[in-house]
Each structure stands twice: as C-alpha cells, then as structure tokens.
Scaffold this motif. Structure first.
Motif, PDB file in Angstrom:
ATOM      1  N   LYS A   3       0.838  -1.194   0.000  1.00 56.51           N
ATOM      2  CA  LYS A   3       0.000   0.000   0.000  1.00 56.51           C
ATOM      3  C   LYS A   3       0.871   1.241   0.000  1.00 56.51           C
ATOM      4  O   LYS A   3       1.806   1.362   0.767  1.00 56.51           O
ATOM      5  CB  LYS A   3      -0.881  -0.005   1.239  1.00 56.51           C
ATOM      6  N   LYS A   4       0.555   2.179  -0.882  1.00 59.50           N
ATOM      7  CA  LYS A   4       1.314   3.429  -0.994  1.00 59.50           C
ATOM      8  C   LYS A   4       0.406   4.594  -0.657  1.00 59.50           C
ATOM      9  O   LYS A   4      -0.747   4.633  -1.066  1.00 59.50           O
ATOM     10  CB  LYS A   4       1.851   3.584  -2.428  1.00 59.50           C
ATOM     11  N   ARG A   5       0.897   5.532   0.086  1.00 61.25           N
ATOM     12  CA  ARG A   5       0.093   6.696   0.428  1.00 61.25           C
ATOM     13  C   ARG A   5      -0.262   7.489  -0.819  1.00 61.25           C
ATOM     14  O   ARG A   5       0.510   7.578  -1.761  1.00 61.25           O
ATOM     15  CB  ARG A   5       0.865   7.611   1.366  1.00 61.25           C
ATOM     16  N   SER A   6      -1.443   8.075  -0.789  1.00 63.44           N
ATOM     17  CA  SER A   6      -1.831   8.967  -1.875  1.00 63.44           C
ATOM     18  C   SER A   6      -1.073  10.279  -1.744  1.00 63.44           C
ATOM     19  O   SER A   6      -0.450  10.562  -0.724  1.00 63.44           O
ATOM     20  CB  SER A   6      -3.328   9.254  -1.802  1.00 63.44           C
ATOM     21  N   ARG A   7      -1.120  11.094  -2.800  1.00 64.02           N
ATOM     22  CA  ARG A   7      -0.444  12.386  -2.744  1.00 64.02           C
ATOM     23  C   ARG A   7      -1.010  13.220  -1.611  1.00 64.02           C
ATOM     24  O   ARG A   7      -0.287  13.923  -0.916  1.00 64.02           O
ATOM     25  CB  ARG A   7      -0.613  13.113  -4.083  1.00 64.02           C
ATOM     26  N   GLY A  89       9.744   3.952  -0.374  1.00 61.81           N
ATOM     27  CA  GLY A  89      10.560   5.153  -0.425  1.00 61.81           C
ATOM     28  C   GLY A  89       9.858   6.283  -1.150  1.00 61.81           C
ATOM     29  O   GLY A  89       8.741   6.134  -1.661  1.00 61.81           O
ATOM     30  N   SER A  90      10.521   7.415  -1.200  1.00 64.01           N
ATOM     31  CA  SER A  90       9.889   8.595  -1.785  1.00 64.01           C
ATOM     32  C   SER A  90      10.927   9.616  -2.198  1.00 64.01           C
ATOM     33  O   SER A  90      12.096   9.541  -1.830  1.00 64.01           O
ATOM     34  CB  SER A  90       8.902   9.223  -0.788  1.00 64.01           C
ATOM     35  N   THR A  91      10.440  10.578  -2.973  1.00 64.04           N
ATOM     36  CA  THR A  91      11.237  11.754  -3.296  1.00 64.04           C
ATOM     37  C   THR A  91      10.658  12.944  -2.549  1.00 64.04           C
ATOM     38  O   THR A  91       9.480  12.949  -2.175  1.00 64.04           O
ATOM     39  CB  THR A  91      11.205  12.054  -4.799  1.00 64.04           C
ATOM     40  N   CYS A  92      11.482  13.946  -2.344  1.00 65.84           N
ATOM     41  CA  CYS A  92      11.038  15.196  -1.734  1.00 65.84           C
ATOM     42  C   CYS A  92      11.290  16.314  -2.733  1.00 65.84           C
ATOM     43  O   CYS A  92      12.395  16.442  -3.256  1.00 65.84           O
ATOM     44  CB  CYS A  92      11.798  15.450  -0.438  1.00 65.84           C
ATOM     45  N   VAL A 107      15.049   1.626  -0.057  1.00 65.68           N
ATOM     46  CA  VAL A 107      15.773   0.473   0.459  1.00 65.68           C
ATOM     47  C   VAL A 107      15.657  -0.647  -0.570  1.00 65.68           C
ATOM     48  O   VAL A 107      14.591  -0.894  -1.126  1.00 65.68           O
ATOM     49  CB  VAL A 107      15.242   0.027   1.841  1.00 65.68           C
ATOM     50  N   LEU A 108      16.781  -1.309  -0.844  1.00 62.17           N
ATOM     51  CA  LEU A 108      16.829  -2.397  -1.812  1.00 62.17           C
ATOM     52  C   LEU A 108      17.185  -3.696  -1.100  1.00 62.17           C
ATOM     53  O   LEU A 108      18.087  -3.721  -0.248  1.00 62.17           O
ATOM     54  CB  LEU A 108      17.878  -2.115  -2.885  1.00 62.17           C
ATOM     55  N   ASN A 109      16.500  -4.777  -1.457  1.00 56.35           N
ATOM     56  CA  ASN A 109      16.782  -6.081  -0.868  1.00 56.35           C
ATOM     57  C   ASN A 109      18.012  -6.669  -1.551  1.00 56.35           C
ATOM     58  O   ASN A 109      17.979  -7.047  -2.727  1.00 56.35           O
ATOM     59  CB  ASN A 109      15.576  -7.010  -1.055  1.00 56.35           C
ATOM     60  N   ALA A 110      19.110  -6.754  -0.808  1.00 57.58           N
ATOM     61  CA  ALA A 110      20.373  -7.206  -1.399  1.00 57.58           C
ATOM     62  C   ALA A 110      20.290  -8.635  -1.906  1.00 57.58           C
ATOM     63  O   ALA A 110      20.790  -8.952  -2.991  1.00 57.58           O
ATOM     64  CB  ALA A 110      21.503  -7.065  -0.365  1.00 57.58           C
ATOM     65  N   MET A 174       8.556   5.486   4.914  1.00 56.53           N
ATOM     66  CA  MET A 174       9.141   4.249   4.400  1.00 56.53           C
ATOM     67  C   MET A 174       8.915   3.080   5.344  1.00 56.53           C
ATOM     68  O   MET A 174       8.669   1.952   4.907  1.00 56.53           O
ATOM     69  CB  MET A 174      10.639   4.430   4.136  1.00 56.53           C
ATOM     70  N   ILE A 175       8.984   3.330   6.645  1.00 54.82           N
ATOM     71  CA  ILE A 175       8.718   2.258   7.613  1.00 54.82           C
ATOM     72  C   ILE A 175       7.296   1.729   7.448  1.00 54.82           C
ATOM     73  O   ILE A 175       7.052   0.512   7.471  1.00 54.82           O
ATOM     74  CB  ILE A 175       8.961   2.768   9.051  1.00 54.82           C
TER      75      ILE A 175
END
Length: 292
Positions: A3-7, A89-92, A107-110, A174-175
C-alpha cells in the motif's frame, strides 16, 4: 503490491522551512540597515517515484552520495531500479511533482536483487569497504552471501542546503510502506538495514608550503556528518565505520572554502538490526526536532 500513500496523504508530511522570526528580529535589531528583510516560506512535499520524471534527479543524487566512486557503478541501472520499486521510499520536491527531486530515500533487498548488475556492484563494493572500514563491519560480507540474513541497503541523499526537517517524514513513511509490503508477502522482511551515507574530515592544506614548514602536520579531525541525523542513528547501529573512496576526487585544497583546513569526503556505513530500526528512526526525529 504494498500500500502506498496517496499524494494527499503525503502532503500531510510536508515540512515547512520557516526561518525563525525571533532570529530575523535579532538580526534586524543588530543592523543599521533600513532595508526590509524578507522571509521565504518553502513547502517540501513527498511523492512516489515516477519513471517519466525522476530518473535524472535520482541519478544526480546517487552521484553525490558515492562521490568520487560514483564512476564505479551503473548509476543509470541503479536509478531505474529505485524508480521501478515505487511502492517503497519517496522523493522530496518543491512546488510540483514534475520537478527534480531535492532528496530521495529507498531500500533495496540485497539478496533478492543480488544477480542484477547494479546491486551486484553495490554488494561487491560495500563488502570490500566493510572489511577495510575503520569500524566493526567485518560481518557484512557474510550477511550478504549467507542467504539466512536479509539485508536492506538503504540509499538516501539530498541537496546540500536541504533542511534536516524533511528527513523524519521520509523515514516514517518508508517504515509504514515496508510494513504494508511485508503484509502483502513482498520481499521486505529484513533482518538488517545497511544505511549508506557519507561524511568528511578536515585535513591540513598542502598549500602555503612555507607555513607548513613552521608547524607540525595536524592530525585529521574526527568524522563530521553531511547528514546530522547520522550521528544519532549511529548510536543504534550494531556496526558502523568510515572508508576512503577508491577513486581520487576533488582535492582538499579545492574544498578549502577560505579556511585553513580543507575537506576530505569519506564513505560512511551503519548496520542496524531490524528490531532496532524503528527506534533509530524515531530517535532521529526527536533529535532533529530538538535541534530546531
């Protein structure tokens, strides 16, 4: 998908950079100038990654993060991976989503991406630096390769003059996104987070040779943080350390900035157990809040 937050929800995380009115008044009182001093309010908003907009902005910030060693990586491929993983994650940005990012966090899963060139390069590079780092990160190569550990490589960077207040909302978001993704059985259930950052030390300039002959070489001072929150987050790490960049970058003299000492950039990593990560993020929020 996670789930991703809306704008609209992201805008609740807006950080407003308002210079202190008291500070402005103090400066005005101490000045003989009759000129008015303007206060500029800037709203920073958080956005999802967008493949049509964010490639160049993210790549530029990655180049800044890895400093002189940026040329060792497939930054285009790494930027694409970050943008494609747009639920985490996100951009600002300022003003509008169509603008370049002023900051990013992901964050990337290695283990999940270990065979993809951009992440394979990262793993090899970070493993090598961990062994050589001035800290306790020797365990990192084994964590990357064992398959039992799940290491999340945290990449975050921002423009130099960005206010630190923008950072806690990005980490908190992100958490939440990671928790949602884990609930949807996506591969974000990490055992460790490796936060990749950078710092600097002040070093004696090689200029003014005659002056140098008259005094002893000064030892390098301790690590200084480009990101002030790193100092607080480091307290929650099971291992951390600095390392020198492989490639030669700008000399300390070119970064002297009219002072006796030059600036030498260094890489910096923190390894945080997943069980302590949320506490570490809360701590940097409290730390930045108390400092402002």
């Amino acid at each position: 998908m996670g789930k991703k937050r809306s704008r609209e929800e992201a805008q609740k995380e807006v950080v407003q950079n308002d210079p202190s009115v008291d500070k402005m008044d103090e400066d005005s009182d101490s000045s003989d100038s009759d000129e008015d001093m303007d206060i500029i309010n800037v709203d920073f908003e958080l956005f999802n990654y967008d493949k049509d907009i964010d490639f160049h902005g993210v790549k530029t910030l990655l180049r800044q993060l890895f400093d002189a060693d940026a040329q060792l990586f497939d930054l285009s491929g790494l930027s694409d991976m970050i943008i494609e993983q747009n639920t985490i994650g996100s951009t600002c940005k300022v003003d509008d989503k169509a603008n370049d990012a002023y900051a990013f966090l992901t964050v990337l899963n290695a283990w999940e991406h270990r065979e993809k060139k951009p992440v394979a390069q990262l793993i090899e590079y970070l493993s090598d630096k961990a062994v050589k780092a001035s800290g306790d990160l020797a365990v990192l190569p084994d964590l990357f390769t064992s398959g039992k550990a799940q290491v999340g490589i945290v990449l975050s960077e921002r423009l130099i003059n960005m206010p630190a207040e923008v950072i806690p909302p990005m980490w908190n978001m992100m958490i939440e996104e990671i928790a949602d993704a884990v609930g949807d059985k996506e591969p974000y259930e990490f055992t460790h987070y490796l936060v990749v950052s950078r710092g600097y030390v002040e070093v004696e300039s090689s200029l003014d040779q005659e002056e140098q002959k008259r005094k002893r070489q000064r030892d390098e001072k301790g690590l200084q943080y480009f990101h002030p929150e790193d100092e607080e987050m480091r307290k929650h790490a099971v291992g951390s350390g600095t390392y020198t960049f492989t490639k030669e970058g700008d000399s300390a003299d070119s970064k002297r900035a009219f002072q006796e000492l030059g600036v030498k950039s260094q890489g910096f990593m923190m390894l945080i157990e997943a069980g302590k990560f949320k506490t570490a993020v809360k701590a940097i929020g409290d730390y930045i809040g108390a400092a402002n």
